[in-house]
Scaffold this motif. Structure first.
Motif, PDB file in Angstrom:
ATOM      1  N   GLY A  33       2.406  14.158  -0.786  1.00  0.00           N
ATOM      2  CA  GLY A  33       3.080  13.392  -1.826  1.00  0.00           C
ATOM      3  C   GLY A  33       2.786  11.909  -1.713  1.00  0.00           C
ATOM      4  N   GLY A  34       3.205  11.174  -2.740  1.00  0.00           N
ATOM      5  CA  GLY A  34       3.001   9.735  -2.749  1.00  0.00           C
ATOM      6  C   GLY A  34       2.066   9.293  -3.846  1.00  0.00           C
ATOM      7  N   PHE A  35       2.124   7.995  -4.135  1.00  0.00           N
ATOM      8  CA  PHE A  35       1.296   7.394  -5.185  1.00  0.00           C
ATOM      9  C   PHE A  35       0.864   6.037  -4.662  1.00  0.00           C
ATOM     10  CE2 PHE A  35       0.290   5.088  -8.983  1.00  0.00           C
ATOM     11  CZ  PHE A  35      -0.176   6.026  -9.880  1.00  0.00           C
ATOM     12  N   LEU A  94       0.563   3.697  -1.939  1.00  0.00           N
ATOM     13  CA  LEU A  94       1.308   3.696  -0.685  1.00  0.00           C
ATOM     14  C   LEU A  94       2.804   3.909  -0.915  1.00  0.00           C
ATOM     15  CD1 LEU A  94      -0.425   0.765   1.260  1.00  0.00           C
ATOM     16  CD2 LEU A  94      -0.941   3.219   1.314  1.00  0.00           C
ATOM     17  N   SER A  95       3.188   4.201  -2.146  1.00  0.00           N
ATOM     18  CA  SER A  95       4.591   4.400  -2.483  1.00  0.00           C
ATOM     19  C   SER A  95       4.988   5.851  -2.260  1.00  0.00           C
ATOM     20  CB  SER A  95       4.848   4.021  -3.942  1.00  0.00           C
ATOM     21  OG  SER A  95       6.170   4.338  -4.311  1.00  0.00           O
ATOM     22  N   GLY A  96       5.978   6.041  -1.396  1.00  0.00           N
ATOM     23  CA  GLY A  96       6.499   7.389  -1.189  1.00  0.00           C
ATOM     24  C   GLY A  96       5.618   8.277  -0.353  1.00  0.00           C
ATOM     25  N   ILE A  97       4.714   7.707   0.448  1.00  0.00           N
ATOM     26  CA  ILE A  97       3.857   8.564   1.274  1.00  0.00           C
ATOM     27  C   ILE A  97       4.617   8.986   2.536  1.00  0.00           C
ATOM     28  CG2 ILE A  97       1.724   7.507   0.444  1.00  0.00           C
ATOM     29  CD1 ILE A  97       1.556   6.024   3.139  1.00  0.00           C
ATOM     30  N   PRO A  98       4.367  10.189   3.032  1.00  0.00           N
ATOM     31  CA  PRO A  98       5.009  10.662   4.257  1.00  0.00           C
ATOM     32  C   PRO A  98       4.311  10.067   5.480  1.00  0.00           C
ATOM     33  CG  PRO A  98       3.579  12.367   3.386  1.00  0.00           C
ATOM     34  CD  PRO A  98       3.544  11.240   2.395  1.00  0.00           C
ATOM     35  N   LEU A 152       3.329  17.890   2.702  1.00  0.00           N
ATOM     36  CA  LEU A 152       4.009  16.799   3.380  1.00  0.00           C
ATOM     37  C   LEU A 152       4.612  15.878   2.326  1.00  0.00           C
ATOM     38  CD1 LEU A 152       1.296  15.818   6.042  1.00  0.00           C
ATOM     39  CD2 LEU A 152       3.212  17.406   6.325  1.00  0.00           C
ATOM     40  N   VAL A 153       5.921  15.648   2.395  1.00  0.00           N
ATOM     41  CA  VAL A 153       6.573  14.810   1.393  1.00  0.00           C
ATOM     42  C   VAL A 153       7.511  13.815   2.072  1.00  0.00           C
ATOM     43  CG1 VAL A 153       6.422  16.611  -0.358  1.00  0.00           C
ATOM     44  CG2 VAL A 153       8.505  16.403   1.014  1.00  0.00           C
ATOM     45  N   LYS A 154       7.858  12.791   1.308  1.00  0.00           N
ATOM     46  CA  LYS A 154       8.769  11.745   1.802  1.00  0.00           C
ATOM     47  C   LYS A 154       9.889  11.563   0.774  1.00  0.00           C
ATOM     48  CE  LYS A 154      10.185   7.508   3.252  1.00  0.00           C
ATOM     49  NZ  LYS A 154       9.487   6.336   2.758  1.00  0.00           N
ATOM     50  N   ALA A 155      11.139  11.590   1.264  1.00  0.00           N
ATOM     51  CA  ALA A 155      12.289  11.408   0.383  1.00  0.00           C
ATOM     52  C   ALA A 155      13.172  10.286   0.908  1.00  0.00           C
ATOM     53  CB  ALA A 155      13.084  12.710   0.267  1.00  0.00           C
ATOM     54  N   TRP A 156      14.060   9.818   0.054  1.00  0.00           N
ATOM     55  CA  TRP A 156      15.020   8.782   0.437  1.00  0.00           C
ATOM     56  C   TRP A 156      16.160   9.393   1.245  1.00  0.00           C
ATOM     57  CZ3 TRP A 156      19.294   6.769  -3.245  1.00  0.00           C
ATOM     58  CH2 TRP A 156      19.998   5.721  -2.638  1.00  0.00           C
ATOM     59  N   LYS A 157      16.753  10.459   0.680  1.00  0.00           N
ATOM     60  CA  LYS A 157      17.850  11.140   1.353  1.00  0.00           C
ATOM     61  C   LYS A 157      17.586  12.650   1.405  1.00  0.00           C
ATOM     62  CE  LYS A 157      21.517   7.898  -0.043  1.00  0.00           C
ATOM     63  NZ  LYS A 157      22.819   7.771  -0.764  1.00  0.00           N
ATOM     64  N   GLY A 158      18.125  13.276   2.438  1.00  0.00           N
ATOM     65  CA  GLY A 158      18.039  14.719   2.548  1.00  0.00           C
ATOM     66  C   GLY A 158      19.136  15.242   3.445  1.00  0.00           C
ATOM     67  N   THR A 197      10.155   4.822  -7.525  1.00  0.00           N
ATOM     68  CA  THR A 197       8.747   5.194  -7.685  1.00  0.00           C
ATOM     69  C   THR A 197       8.309   6.296  -6.727  1.00  0.00           C
ATOM     70  OG1 THR A 197       8.340   2.892  -8.288  1.00  0.00           O
ATOM     71  CG2 THR A 197       6.413   4.242  -7.893  1.00  0.00           C
ATOM     72  N   ALA A 198       9.032   6.486  -5.636  1.00  0.00           N
ATOM     73  CA  ALA A 198       8.673   7.557  -4.701  1.00  0.00           C
ATOM     74  C   ALA A 198       8.864   8.935  -5.326  1.00  0.00           C
ATOM     75  CB  ALA A 198       9.506   7.448  -3.433  1.00  0.00           C
ATOM     76  N   ARG A 199       9.526   8.963  -6.473  1.00  0.00           N
ATOM     77  CA  ARG A 199       9.642  10.238  -7.204  1.00  0.00           C
ATOM     78  C   ARG A 199       8.400  10.396  -8.078  1.00  0.00           C
ATOM     79  NH1 ARG A 199      14.521  11.840 -11.416  1.00  0.00           N
ATOM     80  NH2 ARG A 199      13.949  14.038 -11.704  1.00  0.00           N
ATOM     81  N   ASN A 200       7.280  10.520  -7.431  1.00  0.00           N
ATOM     82  CA  ASN A 200       6.008  10.636  -8.143  1.00  0.00           C
ATOM     83  C   ASN A 200       5.433  12.027  -7.920  1.00  0.00           C
ATOM     84  OD1 ASN A 200       5.026  10.182  -5.373  1.00  0.00           O
ATOM     85  ND2 ASN A 200       5.313   8.016  -5.816  1.00  0.00           N
ATOM     86  N   PHE A 201       4.503  12.177  -6.991  1.00  0.00           N
ATOM     87  CA  PHE A 201       3.938  13.494  -6.707  1.00  0.00           C
ATOM     88  C   PHE A 201       4.768  14.267  -5.687  1.00  0.00           C
ATOM     89  CE2 PHE A 201       0.357  11.773  -8.882  1.00  0.00           C
ATOM     90  CZ  PHE A 201      -0.437  12.846  -9.276  1.00  0.00           C
ATOM     91  N   ASN A 202       5.773  13.640  -5.095  1.00  0.00           N
ATOM     92  CA  ASN A 202       6.535  14.307  -4.043  1.00  0.00           C
ATOM     93  C   ASN A 202       7.246  15.586  -4.492  1.00  0.00           C
ATOM     94  OD1 ASN A 202       6.361  12.964  -1.372  1.00  0.00           O
ATOM     95  ND2 ASN A 202       6.942  11.150  -2.532  1.00  0.00           N
ATOM     96  N   PRO A 203       7.991  15.580  -5.612  1.00  0.00           N
ATOM     97  CA  PRO A 203       8.655  16.835  -6.011  1.00  0.00           C
ATOM     98  C   PRO A 203       7.662  17.956  -6.306  1.00  0.00           C
ATOM     99  CG  PRO A 203       9.594  14.957  -7.180  1.00  0.00           C
ATOM    100  CD  PRO A 203       8.356  14.462  -6.501  1.00  0.00           C
TER     101      PRO A 203
END
Length: 230
Positions: free
Chosen positions: A24-26, A28-32, A153-159, A170-176
């Motif tokens: 995931g990521g776009f 460098l935004s939201g990369i794990p 591999l994904v990166k989230a704000w909360k879990g 913006t981290a809600r890009n390719f991650n979901p």
């Protein structure tokens, strides 16, 4: 049931030589980033990476390129990485360029169990070569296939410990999309919260799609191109 893991180095051992990894990521935004760093340290090789792009020379997926761990990459943008350019021109890296919307839909389709779909994007270009063509309402389309990864591999704000994820801005890009398309999905989060703290109405990735969740520390939040006033 808890899916919490405590070690990035331990959990990335599920990634084996030759695996397909959706990241995931776009930019460098939201990369794990923590999982990528652990994978770089592990040295797993001959990987096929599916991601929007391949990071920059010294960060993100660029770390795997530096180690020559990537055999092939499917991406929609490759313009920020000199190591990428060198390896491609030297014949060390197999590159499949995919239009960004098509890449997103191929990953989404894989996660939804859809084997393929038709799209007009790419018709009449090298992207269409060797692919089935079909007309719908007089418009020519090409067949694209869904993508499923051995691992995502994904990166989230909360879990939470069930693996429910909430992405930030913006981290809600390719991650979901990536989270749903991995046979096994590893999620790293900035904040690990208690069960019930996430409003079910606003969960972006249900825990059904996540097998492992880890809390990361000290995220750098780098910027690809910093523009400042003179």
């Amino acid at each position: 049931m808890t899916k919490i893991s405590t070690s990035f180095n331990d959990i990335v051992r599920i990634i084996k030589d030759g695996d397909t990894v959706i990241v995931g990521g776009f930019g460098l935004s939201g990369i794990p980033e923590k999982a990528i760093m652990a994978l770089a340290e592990q040295g797993t090789k001959d990987l096929t990476i599916v991601s929007n792009n391949c990071g920059v020379d010294d960060w993100g997926l660029g770390l795997l390129l530096q180690n020559k761990q990537i055999k092939k990459i499917l991406a929609s943008y490759v313009g920020e990485n000199k190591v990428f350019e060198e390896q491609y021109l030297n014949g060390e890296l197999d590159v499949e360029l995919v239009p960004q919307g098509t890449l997103a839909e191929r990953i989404r389709a894989g996660g939804a169990g859809i084997s393929g779909f038709y799209t007009p994007t790419g018709v009449g270009t090298p992207i269409a070569e060797g692919k089935e063509h079909k007309k719908f309402n007089g418009r020519t389309c090409i067949l694209e296939t869904g993508i499923v990864g051995d691992v995502a591999l994904v990166k989230a704000w909360k879990g939470d410990s069930y693996g429910n994820l909430l992405y930030r801005k913006t981290a809600r890009n390719f991650n979901p999309l990536a989270a749903a398309a991995g046979t096994k999905t590893i999620a790293e989060v900035e904040k690990l919260v208690e069960i019930g703290d996430l409003d079910p109405n606003f969960i972006h990735t249900p825990g059904l799609y996540v097998q492992h969740i880890l809390k990361g520390e000290n995220y750098e939040k780098r910027i690809e191109k910093r523009t400042v006033r003179a």
